[in-house]
Design an enzyme around this catalytic site. Structure first.
Site, PDB file in Angstrom:
ATOM      1  CG  ASP A 214      -1.790   1.203   1.366  1.00 36.47           C
ATOM      2  OD1 ASP A 214      -1.655   2.146   0.560  1.00 36.47           O
ATOM      3  OD2 ASP A 214      -2.634   1.216   2.281  1.00 36.47           O
ATOM      4  CG  LEU A 219       4.992   0.220   7.298  1.00 36.47           C
ATOM      5  CD1 LEU A 219       4.075  -0.778   7.977  1.00 36.47           C
ATOM      6  CD2 LEU A 219       6.337   0.295   8.018  1.00 36.47           C
ATOM      7  CG  ASP A 274      14.599   2.326 -15.797  1.00 34.67           C
ATOM      8  OD1 ASP A 274      14.292   1.497 -16.672  1.00 34.67           O
ATOM      9  OD2 ASP A 274      14.281   3.525 -15.844  1.00 34.67           O
TER      10      ASP A 274
END
Length: 294
Positions: A214, A219, A274
Protein backbone atom coordinates in the site's frame (compact mmCIF):
# COMPACT_ATOMS: atom_id res chain seq x y z
CA UNK A 1 -3.30 32.01 -10.20
CA UNK A 2 -4.39 29.04 -12.34
CA UNK A 3 -2.71 25.69 -12.90
CA UNK A 4 0.59 25.75 -14.76
CA UNK A 5 1.47 22.37 -16.25
CA UNK A 6 4.21 20.78 -18.33
CA UNK A 7 3.77 17.76 -20.57
CA UNK A 8 6.77 15.43 -20.73
CA UNK A 9 6.75 13.15 -23.75
CA UNK A 10 9.20 10.31 -24.33
CA UNK A 11 8.44 9.50 -27.99
CA UNK A 12 10.01 6.03 -27.96
CA UNK A 13 7.87 4.79 -25.04
CA UNK A 14 5.55 1.95 -25.96
CA UNK A 15 7.26 1.65 -29.34
CA UNK A 16 6.03 5.06 -30.35
CA UNK A 17 2.68 5.00 -28.52
CA UNK A 18 3.63 8.06 -26.45
CA UNK A 19 4.39 10.10 -29.57
CA UNK A 20 1.16 9.01 -31.27
CA UNK A 21 -1.08 10.24 -28.45
CA UNK A 22 0.90 13.34 -27.44
CA UNK A 23 -1.03 15.76 -29.66
CA UNK A 24 -4.37 14.59 -28.31
CA UNK A 25 -3.10 14.79 -24.74
CA UNK A 26 -1.76 18.33 -25.19
CA UNK A 27 -5.00 19.52 -26.79
CA UNK A 28 -7.11 18.10 -23.96
CA UNK A 29 -4.85 19.46 -21.23
CA UNK A 30 -5.08 22.98 -22.63
CA UNK A 31 -8.80 22.84 -21.89
CA UNK A 32 -8.26 22.32 -18.15
CA UNK A 33 -5.01 24.16 -17.29
CA UNK A 34 -4.07 27.80 -17.65
CA UNK A 35 -0.64 27.27 -19.11
CA UNK A 36 0.97 24.23 -20.75
CA UNK A 37 4.59 23.85 -21.80
CA UNK A 38 5.94 20.87 -23.74
CA UNK A 39 9.04 18.84 -22.90
CA UNK A 40 9.69 16.36 -25.71
CA UNK A 41 12.94 14.49 -25.08
CA UNK A 42 14.75 11.44 -26.43
CA UNK A 43 17.29 11.13 -23.59
CA UNK A 44 17.14 11.23 -19.80
CA UNK A 45 19.50 14.21 -19.61
CA UNK A 46 17.48 16.18 -22.14
CA UNK A 47 14.26 15.37 -20.30
CA UNK A 48 15.69 16.49 -16.96
CA UNK A 49 16.90 19.77 -18.44
CA UNK A 50 13.50 20.54 -20.00
CA UNK A 51 11.75 19.74 -16.73
CA UNK A 52 14.15 22.00 -14.84
CA UNK A 53 13.40 24.89 -17.18
CA UNK A 54 9.67 24.35 -16.68
CA UNK A 55 10.17 24.39 -12.91
CA UNK A 56 12.12 27.65 -13.10
CA UNK A 57 9.17 29.20 -14.94
CA UNK A 58 6.78 28.08 -12.20
CA UNK A 59 5.05 24.73 -12.36
CA UNK A 60 2.21 22.99 -10.50
CA UNK A 61 1.81 19.73 -12.42
CA UNK A 62 4.05 17.55 -14.57
CA UNK A 63 2.11 15.21 -16.86
CA UNK A 64 4.17 12.30 -18.16
CA UNK A 65 3.26 10.21 -21.20
CA UNK A 66 5.19 6.95 -21.26
CA UNK A 67 5.96 3.76 -19.43
CA UNK A 68 7.46 3.06 -16.03
CA UNK A 69 10.90 4.28 -17.08
CA UNK A 70 9.41 7.63 -18.09
CA UNK A 71 7.39 7.76 -14.86
CA UNK A 72 10.59 7.02 -12.92
CA UNK A 73 12.18 10.17 -14.33
CA UNK A 74 9.03 12.16 -13.62
CA UNK A 75 9.02 10.92 -10.02
CA UNK A 76 12.61 12.15 -9.51
CA UNK A 77 11.65 15.63 -10.68
CA UNK A 78 8.31 15.87 -8.89
CA UNK A 79 9.58 14.60 -5.54
CA UNK A 80 12.49 17.06 -5.55
CA UNK A 81 10.50 20.10 -6.71
CA UNK A 82 7.17 19.66 -4.93
CA UNK A 83 5.29 19.28 -8.23
CA UNK A 84 2.30 16.95 -8.66
CA UNK A 85 2.61 14.06 -11.13
CA UNK A 86 -0.04 13.36 -13.76
CA UNK A 87 0.09 9.93 -15.43
CA UNK A 88 -0.82 8.96 -18.99
CA UNK A 89 0.49 5.38 -19.41
CA UNK A 90 1.88 4.51 -22.83
CA UNK A 91 4.60 1.97 -22.13
CA UNK A 92 5.16 -1.76 -21.84
CA UNK A 93 4.54 -2.44 -18.16
CA UNK A 94 2.65 0.61 -16.83
CA UNK A 95 2.94 -0.75 -13.30
CA UNK A 96 2.74 2.58 -11.49
CA UNK A 97 -0.46 3.47 -13.31
CA UNK A 98 -1.88 0.03 -12.50
CA UNK A 99 -1.02 0.34 -8.81
CA UNK A 100 -2.67 3.77 -8.54
CA UNK A 101 -5.85 2.77 -10.37
CA UNK A 102 -5.12 4.86 -13.46
CA UNK A 103 -6.77 3.39 -16.59
CA UNK A 104 -4.25 1.48 -18.66
CA UNK A 105 -5.45 2.80 -22.02
CA UNK A 106 -4.01 6.27 -22.78
CA UNK A 107 -7.24 7.95 -23.86
CA UNK A 108 -9.15 6.63 -20.86
CA UNK A 109 -6.28 7.75 -18.60
CA UNK A 110 -6.43 11.19 -20.22
CA UNK A 111 -10.14 11.49 -19.45
CA UNK A 112 -9.42 10.55 -15.83
CA UNK A 113 -6.54 13.03 -15.63
CA UNK A 114 -8.48 15.91 -17.21
CA UNK A 115 -11.38 15.41 -14.81
CA UNK A 116 -9.01 15.31 -11.84
CA UNK A 117 -7.24 18.50 -12.97
CA UNK A 118 -10.57 20.26 -13.39
CA UNK A 119 -11.65 19.19 -9.89
CA UNK A 120 -8.29 19.89 -8.29
CA UNK A 121 -8.05 16.27 -7.09
CA UNK A 122 -4.71 15.38 -5.51
CA UNK A 123 -3.40 12.62 -3.28
CA UNK A 124 -0.01 11.84 -1.77
CA UNK A 125 1.81 8.53 -1.90
CA UNK A 126 4.98 7.17 -0.33
CA UNK A 127 8.20 6.69 -2.27
CA UNK A 128 11.27 4.58 -1.71
CA UNK A 129 14.66 6.29 -1.66
CA UNK A 130 18.15 4.89 -2.23
CA UNK A 131 20.77 7.61 -1.86
CA UNK A 132 19.50 10.44 -4.05
CA UNK A 133 17.24 8.23 -6.18
CA UNK A 134 13.52 7.79 -5.65
CA UNK A 135 11.38 4.84 -6.76
CA UNK A 136 7.62 4.50 -6.81
CA UNK A 137 6.93 0.81 -7.45
CA UNK A 138 9.28 -2.08 -6.63
CA UNK A 139 13.00 -2.44 -5.97
CA UNK A 140 14.15 -5.95 -6.78
CA UNK A 141 17.38 -7.96 -6.86
CA UNK A 142 18.35 -11.48 -7.78
CA UNK A 143 16.41 -13.63 -10.23
CA UNK A 144 13.79 -10.97 -10.88
CA UNK A 145 16.31 -8.22 -11.63
CA UNK A 146 18.05 -10.59 -14.07
CA UNK A 147 14.65 -11.16 -15.70
CA UNK A 148 14.16 -7.39 -15.89
CA UNK A 149 17.52 -6.94 -17.57
CA UNK A 150 16.83 -9.64 -20.13
CA UNK A 151 13.27 -8.37 -20.79
CA UNK A 152 14.57 -4.86 -21.42
CA UNK A 153 16.94 -6.25 -24.05
CA UNK A 154 14.30 -8.29 -25.90
CA UNK A 155 12.81 -6.90 -29.10
CA UNK A 156 10.14 -9.60 -29.23
CA UNK A 157 7.51 -10.22 -27.97
CA UNK A 158 5.99 -6.91 -26.93
CA UNK A 159 4.09 -6.14 -23.75
CA UNK A 160 4.06 -8.26 -20.60
CA UNK A 161 4.85 -11.41 -22.60
CA UNK A 162 8.45 -10.19 -22.78
CA UNK A 163 8.75 -10.86 -19.05
CA UNK A 164 7.39 -14.39 -19.43
CA UNK A 165 9.99 -15.19 -22.11
CA UNK A 166 12.74 -13.65 -19.95
CA UNK A 167 11.70 -15.76 -16.95
CA UNK A 168 12.08 -19.00 -18.91
CA UNK A 169 15.47 -17.92 -20.26
CA UNK A 170 16.83 -16.95 -16.83
CA UNK A 171 15.73 -20.18 -15.16
CA UNK A 172 18.66 -21.93 -16.84
CA UNK A 173 21.08 -19.56 -15.08
CA UNK A 174 19.44 -19.70 -11.67
CA UNK A 175 21.89 -19.63 -8.75
CA UNK A 176 20.91 -18.75 -5.15
CA UNK A 177 23.25 -16.36 -3.33
CA UNK A 178 23.87 -15.34 0.29
CA UNK A 179 21.67 -12.44 1.34
CA UNK A 180 21.13 -10.46 4.53
CA UNK A 181 17.87 -8.53 4.77
CA UNK A 182 18.30 -6.14 7.69
CA UNK A 183 15.23 -4.04 8.54
CA UNK A 184 13.72 -2.04 11.35
CA UNK A 185 11.41 -5.04 11.79
CA UNK A 186 14.16 -7.68 12.09
CA UNK A 187 17.10 -9.33 10.36
CA UNK A 188 17.20 -12.36 8.04
CA UNK A 189 20.35 -14.19 6.89
CA UNK A 190 19.75 -16.76 4.19
CA UNK A 191 20.53 -18.17 0.78
CA UNK A 192 18.12 -16.39 -1.53
CA UNK A 193 16.87 -16.51 -5.08
CA UNK A 194 15.27 -13.08 -5.18
CA UNK A 195 14.08 -10.21 -3.03
CA UNK A 196 11.49 -7.56 -3.87
CA UNK A 197 10.92 -4.41 -1.82
CA UNK A 198 7.53 -3.05 -2.77
CA UNK A 199 6.17 0.44 -2.30
CA UNK A 200 3.38 -0.72 -4.61
CA UNK A 201 2.32 -4.24 -5.55
CA UNK A 202 3.34 -4.64 -9.17
CA UNK A 203 6.36 -5.11 -11.38
CA UNK A 204 7.07 -6.83 -14.69
CA UNK A 205 3.90 -5.70 -16.42
CA UNK A 206 1.31 -6.57 -13.80
CA UNK A 207 2.94 -9.21 -11.58
CA UNK A 208 1.79 -8.56 -7.97
CA UNK A 209 5.09 -9.59 -6.38
CA UNK A 210 4.16 -7.71 -3.18
CA UNK A 211 0.39 -8.16 -3.48
CA UNK A 212 -0.61 -6.31 -0.30
CA UNK A 213 1.71 -3.32 -0.70
CA UNK A 214 0.00 0.00 0.00
CA UNK A 215 1.76 3.19 -1.14
CA UNK A 216 0.13 5.23 1.60
CA UNK A 217 0.95 3.23 4.76
CA UNK A 218 4.55 4.39 5.28
CA UNK A 219 5.90 0.84 4.92
CA UNK A 220 7.49 -1.38 2.32
CA UNK A 221 6.21 -4.89 1.74
CA UNK A 222 9.17 -7.24 1.29
CA UNK A 223 8.91 -10.56 -0.56
CA UNK A 224 11.89 -12.90 -0.20
CA UNK A 225 12.29 -16.20 -2.04
CA UNK A 226 14.80 -18.50 -0.38
CA UNK A 227 17.19 -20.99 -2.01
CA UNK A 228 14.54 -22.37 -4.33
CA UNK A 229 15.31 -25.10 -6.84
CA UNK A 230 14.28 -24.61 -10.45
CA UNK A 231 11.35 -26.95 -9.94
CA UNK A 232 10.19 -24.79 -7.00
CA UNK A 233 10.27 -21.69 -9.16
CA UNK A 234 8.42 -23.51 -11.91
CA UNK A 235 5.68 -24.24 -9.38
CA UNK A 236 5.74 -20.63 -8.21
CA UNK A 237 5.52 -19.04 -11.64
CA UNK A 238 1.87 -19.89 -12.37
CA UNK A 239 0.87 -18.33 -9.03
CA UNK A 240 2.75 -15.04 -9.53
CA UNK A 241 0.07 -13.22 -11.48
CA UNK A 242 -2.53 -14.10 -8.89
CA UNK A 243 -0.38 -13.15 -5.89
CA UNK A 244 -0.68 -16.66 -4.42
CA UNK A 245 3.10 -17.16 -4.49
CA UNK A 246 3.32 -15.68 -1.00
CA UNK A 247 1.75 -18.90 0.34
CA UNK A 248 4.66 -21.04 -0.90
CA UNK A 249 6.94 -22.35 1.90
CA UNK A 250 10.03 -20.91 0.16
CA UNK A 251 8.58 -17.39 0.37
CA UNK A 252 8.95 -15.05 3.36
CA UNK A 253 7.14 -11.72 3.62
CA UNK A 254 7.57 -8.83 6.01
CA UNK A 255 6.91 -5.10 6.33
CA UNK A 256 9.44 -2.42 7.20
CA UNK A 257 10.17 1.25 6.68
CA UNK A 258 13.91 0.69 6.17
CA UNK A 259 15.56 -2.21 4.34
CA UNK A 260 19.27 -2.96 3.91
CA UNK A 261 20.30 -5.65 1.41
CA UNK A 262 23.82 -7.06 1.67
CA UNK A 263 26.50 -8.31 1.03
CA UNK A 264 27.84 -7.46 -2.42
CA UNK A 265 26.87 -10.84 -3.90
CA UNK A 266 26.95 -9.89 -7.58
CA UNK A 267 23.29 -8.89 -7.71
CA UNK A 268 22.24 -5.59 -9.27
CA UNK A 269 19.12 -3.93 -7.92
CA UNK A 270 16.45 -2.65 -10.29
CA UNK A 271 13.84 -0.06 -9.31
CA UNK A 272 10.80 0.93 -11.37
CA UNK A 273 12.09 -1.49 -13.99
CA UNK A 274 15.42 0.31 -14.48
CA UNK A 275 18.90 -0.64 -13.23
CA UNK A 276 19.73 1.16 -9.99
CA UNK A 277 22.99 -0.07 -8.44
CA UNK A 278 24.72 -3.24 -7.24
CA UNK A 279 24.19 -4.51 -3.71
CA UNK A 280 24.77 -3.65 -0.91
CA UNK A 281 22.25 -0.85 -0.51
CA UNK A 282 19.79 0.65 1.94
CA UNK A 283 16.38 1.96 1.01
CA UNK A 284 13.95 3.99 3.11
CA UNK A 285 10.21 4.46 2.69
CA UNK A 286 9.46 8.21 2.73
CA UNK A 287 5.84 8.82 3.68
CA UNK A 288 3.83 11.20 1.49
CA UNK A 289 6.81 12.07 -0.71
CA UNK A 290 4.89 12.43 -3.99
CA UNK A 291 1.72 14.27 -4.94
CA UNK A 292 -0.29 12.59 -7.70
CA UNK A 293 -3.15 14.08 -9.73
CA UNK A 294 -6.31 12.03 -9.34
Amino acid sequence: MGVRAALAVHPASGRGAAARVSGTVAERLREVVDHLSLAVADTVDESRELMRRAADAGLDVLVVIGGDGSMHQGVQFCAEHGVALGIVPAGTGNDLARALGVPGEPHAALDHLAASLADGARRTIDLGKVGDTWFATVLCAGFDSAVNERANALRWPSGPRRYDVAVVAELARLRPAPLIVDTDAGRLETEATLVAVGNTAYYGGGIPVCPDADPSDGLFDVTLVGAAHRRDLLRLLPTLRSGRHIDHPAVTTLRASRVTLEPANGWTAYADGDPLRPLPLTTTCVSGALAVVG
